[in-house]
Write a protein that holds these residues in place. Structure first.
Motif, PDB file in Angstrom:
ATOM      1  N   CYS A  17       0.849  -1.196   0.000  1.00 49.82           N
ATOM      2  CA  CYS A  17       0.000   0.000   0.000  1.00 49.82           C
ATOM      3  C   CYS A  17       0.883   1.243   0.000  1.00 49.82           C
ATOM      4  N   ALA A  18       0.325   2.327  -0.501  1.00 49.01           N
ATOM      5  CA  ALA A  18       1.054   3.590  -0.525  1.00 49.01           C
ATOM      6  C   ALA A  18       1.078   4.209   0.868  1.00 49.01           C
ATOM      7  N   ILE A  19       2.079   5.030   1.112  1.00 54.87           N
ATOM      8  CA  ILE A  19       2.179   5.725   2.400  1.00 54.87           C
ATOM      9  C   ILE A  19       0.921   6.547   2.653  1.00 54.87           C
ATOM     10  N   THR A  20       0.467   7.250   1.620  1.00 52.78           N
ATOM     11  CA  THR A  20      -0.713   8.111   1.780  1.00 52.78           C
ATOM     12  C   THR A  20      -1.968   7.303   2.074  1.00 52.78           C
ATOM     13  N   THR A  21      -2.020   6.062   1.593  1.00 58.40           N
ATOM     14  CA  THR A  21      -3.185   5.220   1.861  1.00 58.40           C
ATOM     15  C   THR A  21      -3.289   4.896   3.351  1.00 58.40           C
ATOM     16  N   LEU A  22      -2.167   4.507   3.939  1.00 61.63           N
ATOM     17  CA  LEU A  22      -2.179   4.168   5.363  1.00 61.63           C
ATOM     18  C   LEU A  22      -2.452   5.415   6.209  1.00 61.63           C
ATOM     19  N   ARG A  23      -1.864   6.529   5.836  1.00 64.07           N
ATOM     20  CA  ARG A  23      -2.103   7.775   6.569  1.00 64.07           C
ATOM     21  C   ARG A  23      -3.570   8.169   6.490  1.00 64.07           C
ATOM     22  N   ARG A  24      -4.131   8.073   5.278  1.00 57.00           N
ATOM     23  CA  ARG A  24      -5.524   8.436   5.077  1.00 57.00           C
ATOM     24  C   ARG A  24      -6.447   7.514   5.867  1.00 57.00           C
ATOM     25  N   PHE A  25      -6.108   6.229   5.914  1.00 55.24           N
ATOM     26  CA  PHE A  25      -6.894   5.288   6.709  1.00 55.24           C
ATOM     27  C   PHE A  25      -6.926   5.728   8.166  1.00 55.24           C
ATOM     28  N   ALA A  26      -5.753   6.052   8.715  1.00 54.16           N
ATOM     29  CA  ALA A  26      -5.675   6.444  10.124  1.00 54.16           C
ATOM     30  C   ALA A  26      -6.501   7.693  10.397  1.00 54.16           C
ATOM     31  N   GLU A  27      -6.411   8.675   9.520  1.00 59.50           N
ATOM     32  CA  GLU A  27      -7.131   9.937   9.721  1.00 59.50           C
ATOM     33  C   GLU A  27      -8.644   9.744   9.660  1.00 59.50           C
ATOM     34  N   LEU A  28      -9.118   8.943   8.709  1.00 56.35           N
ATOM     35  CA  LEU A  28     -10.563   8.711   8.587  1.00 56.35           C
ATOM     36  C   LEU A  28     -11.076   7.801   9.704  1.00 56.35           C
ATOM     37  N   ALA A  29     -10.292   6.799  10.056  1.00 50.39           N
ATOM     38  CA  ALA A  29     -10.724   5.864  11.107  1.00 50.39           C
ATOM     39  C   ALA A  29     -10.810   6.560  12.457  1.00 50.39           C
ATOM     40  N   ALA A  30      -9.988   7.598  12.646  1.00 46.81           N
ATOM     41  CA  ALA A  30      -9.982   8.313  13.930  1.00 46.81           C
ATOM     42  C   ALA A  30     -11.314   8.994  14.227  1.00 46.81           C
ATOM     43  N   GLN A  31     -12.130   9.153  13.214  1.00 46.00           N
ATOM     44  CA  GLN A  31     -13.427   9.806  13.405  1.00 46.00           C
ATOM     45  C   GLN A  31     -14.421   8.911  14.154  1.00 46.00           C
ATOM     46  N   HIS A  32     -14.175   7.601  14.140  1.00 44.12           N
ATOM     47  CA  HIS A  32     -15.127   6.717  14.796  1.00 44.12           C
ATOM     48  C   HIS A  32     -14.474   5.545  15.530  1.00 44.12           C
ATOM     49  N   ARG A  33     -13.139   5.490  15.546  1.00 45.64           N
ATOM     50  CA  ARG A  33     -12.456   4.411  16.251  1.00 45.64           C
ATOM     51  C   ARG A  33     -11.484   4.975  17.290  1.00 45.64           C
ATOM     52  N   LYS A  34     -11.192   4.180  18.303  1.00 47.29           N
ATOM     53  CA  LYS A  34     -10.216   4.566  19.315  1.00 47.29           C
ATOM     54  C   LYS A  34      -8.821   4.568  18.712  1.00 47.29           C
ATOM     55  N   ILE A  35      -7.976   5.447  19.229  1.00 45.08           N
ATOM     56  CA  ILE A  35      -6.614   5.549  18.714  1.00 45.08           C
ATOM     57  C   ILE A  35      -5.842   4.243  18.940  1.00 45.08           C
ATOM     58  N   SER A  36      -6.163   3.519  20.026  1.00 47.46           N
ATOM     59  CA  SER A  36      -5.476   2.253  20.295  1.00 47.46           C
ATOM     60  C   SER A  36      -5.788   1.216  19.216  1.00 47.46           C
ATOM     61  N   VAL A  37      -7.027   1.236  18.718  1.00 50.86           N
ATOM     62  CA  VAL A  37      -7.422   0.303  17.655  1.00 50.86           C
ATOM     63  C   VAL A  37      -6.705   0.670  16.357  1.00 50.86           C
ATOM     64  N   ILE A  38      -6.660   1.959  16.053  1.00 48.64           N
ATOM     65  CA  ILE A  38      -5.989   2.410  14.829  1.00 48.64           C
ATOM     66  C   ILE A  38      -4.509   2.043  14.869  1.00 48.64           C
ATOM     67  N   ARG A  39      -3.911   2.264  16.019  1.00 47.66           N
ATOM     68  CA  ARG A  39      -2.484   1.939  16.158  1.00 47.66           C
ATOM     69  C   ARG A  39      -2.246   0.445  15.938  1.00 47.66           C
ATOM     70  N   ARG A  40      -3.164  -0.383  16.447  1.00 44.03           N
ATOM     71  CA  ARG A  40      -3.030  -1.836  16.276  1.00 44.03           C
ATOM     72  C   ARG A  40      -3.135  -2.227  14.811  1.00 44.03           C
ATOM     73  N   VAL A  41      -4.057  -1.583  14.078  1.00 40.60           N
ATOM     74  CA  VAL A  41      -4.199  -1.871  12.649  1.00 40.60           C
ATOM     75  C   VAL A  41      -2.928  -1.480  11.908  1.00 40.60           C
ATOM     76  N   VAL A  42      -2.377  -0.331  12.253  1.00 40.55           N
ATOM     77  CA  VAL A  42      -1.143   0.136  11.606  1.00 40.55           C
ATOM     78  C   VAL A  42      -0.010  -0.862  11.843  1.00 40.55           C
ATOM     79  N   VAL A  43       0.073  -1.386  13.058  1.00 42.47           N
ATOM     80  CA  VAL A  43       1.099  -2.395  13.369  1.00 42.47           C
ATOM     81  C   VAL A  43       0.881  -3.646  12.522  1.00 42.47           C
ATOM     82  N   THR A  44      -0.376  -4.057  12.385  1.00 41.31           N
ATOM     83  CA  THR A  44      -0.700  -5.240  11.577  1.00 41.31           C
ATOM     84  C   THR A  44      -0.314  -5.038  10.122  1.00 41.31           C
ATOM     85  N   VAL A  45      -0.607  -3.862   9.588  1.00 41.22           N
ATOM     86  CA  VAL A  45      -0.243  -3.543   8.196  1.00 41.22           C
ATOM     87  C   VAL A  45       1.269  -3.640   8.019  1.00 41.22           C
ATOM     88  N   GLY A  46       1.996  -3.118   8.979  1.00 37.54           N
ATOM     89  CA  GLY A  46       3.454  -3.186   8.910  1.00 37.54           C
ATOM     90  C   GLY A  46       3.962  -4.608   8.912  1.00 37.54           C
TER      91      GLY A  46
END
Length: 317
Positions: free
Chosen positions: A66-95
């Motif tokens: 995935c592109a860098i901007t895709t992961l960044r955009r996912f985090a920014e949009l997900a933050a509107q309705h998900r906890k930051i801990s969940v977003i961080r976990r997804v980012v770790v999984t993607v990595g």
């Protein structure tokens, strides 16, 4: 945990196709991670990857690579309705998925890290600052209880004085022992985390009175006192110290409520008024970061900058 090796090149194309579909079985996850994780961990990885893959499908892009901007955009949009801990976990999984497929890890890119740091700061609630306990409060309390013969009153005066003069946290105050007292000539010191803290003449007299009245010569300096006024062997714990500061509020007739953090706030402001820098106050109060002393003395810009640096450091560790 054993080291997980990336897939062999010949297996990568088929695995990429599978992971880009989004729905990956637990067996496939266990195969990819070579049995290094528990069943519950694999469930989390599977669910987190499904969330990210769904996002990528909606955007019309591949999930891996995935592109860098895709992961960044996912985090920014997900933050509107998900906890930051969940977003961080997804980012770790993607990595993890990218590394095991021998792809460049987008979660390590500074653009993603900075985005996560911004989201973390935005998600954290504003901290409620403790009510300052000033020198004048300590003077009034000492004057009010100076004629008392009660052991509790002497101990509480010592708690208020030591906390203020040493910028002590409740845990530091509770940890003091008689071995932490040092007298050199006419000056008395306490040792806090290998730091020597000079006491005023009045507080040194309180220490001397306390030792004389209790007869203690070893063990915890500040201890519990039972309802009959007898000194116990148990150390004065942080919750008891909190109640002692609540008592200060009642004795002073204050509408505000003091806490164990109050003397650090009041002492920090007093030191700032004397011309000390934030760095000097940070050292005296044994803070790891200048963020809190900056906040206490009203330098909100410096405080927020220091907090942001500290959060970014924790996020990228």
């Amino acid at each position: 945990m054993k080291k997980i090796l990336p897939l062999e090149p010949k297996h990568i194309p088929d695995s990429l196709a599978l992971f880009n579909q989004g729905v990956v079985s637990l067996d496939e996850w266990e195969l990819l991670t070579q049995g290094a994780y528990s069943h519950n961990s694999l469930l989390s990885y599977r669910n987190d990857w499904h969330v990210f893959a769904d996002f990528c499908h909606g955007q019309g892009v591949t999930a891996v690579p995935c592109a860098i901007t895709t992961l960044r955009r996912f985090a920014e949009l997900a933050a509107q309705h998900r906890k930051i801990s969940v977003i961080r976990r997804v980012v770790v999984t993607v990595g993890l998925v990218h590394r095991l497929h021998q792809q460049r890890d987008p979660s390590k890119h500074r653009e993603v890290k900075y985005a996560m740091a911004r989201l973390l700061q935005a998600k954290l609630p504003e901290s409620k600052e403790a009510t300052p306990f000033h020198a004048q409060h300590m003077i009034q309390l000492n004057e009010q209880l100076a004629g008392s013969q009660r052991l509790q009153d002497l101990r509480d005066r010592l708690v208020w004085s030591l906390s203020y003069e040493g910028l002590l946290k409740r845990s530091e105050l509770a940890a003091l022992t008689t071995d932490d007292l040092i007298t050199q000539g006419t000056q008395t010191f306490i040792i806090v985390r290998d730091q020597r803290v000079a006491l005023s003449e009045q507080t040194a007299m309180l220490v001397a009175q306390w030792l004389d009245k209790t007869g203690m010569n070893h063990g915890p300096l500040l201890r519990r006192i039972n309802k009959h006024g007898h000194l116990g062997e148990t150390v004065l714990d942080p919750s008891s110290i909190y109640r002692i500061f609540r008592r200060a509020s009642r004795l002073l007739g204050e509408s505000v409520t003091f806490s164990g953090q109050s003397p650090r706030v009041g002492a920090s402001r007093a030191l700032a008024n004397k011309g000390m820098t934030i760095k000097q106050i940070q050292h005296l109060g044994r803070w790891k970061s200048p963020a809190m002393p900056a906040q206490y003395v009203g330098n909100t810009i410096a405080s927020e900058q220091a907090k942001a640096r500290y959060r970014h450091k924790k996020l990228t560790e």
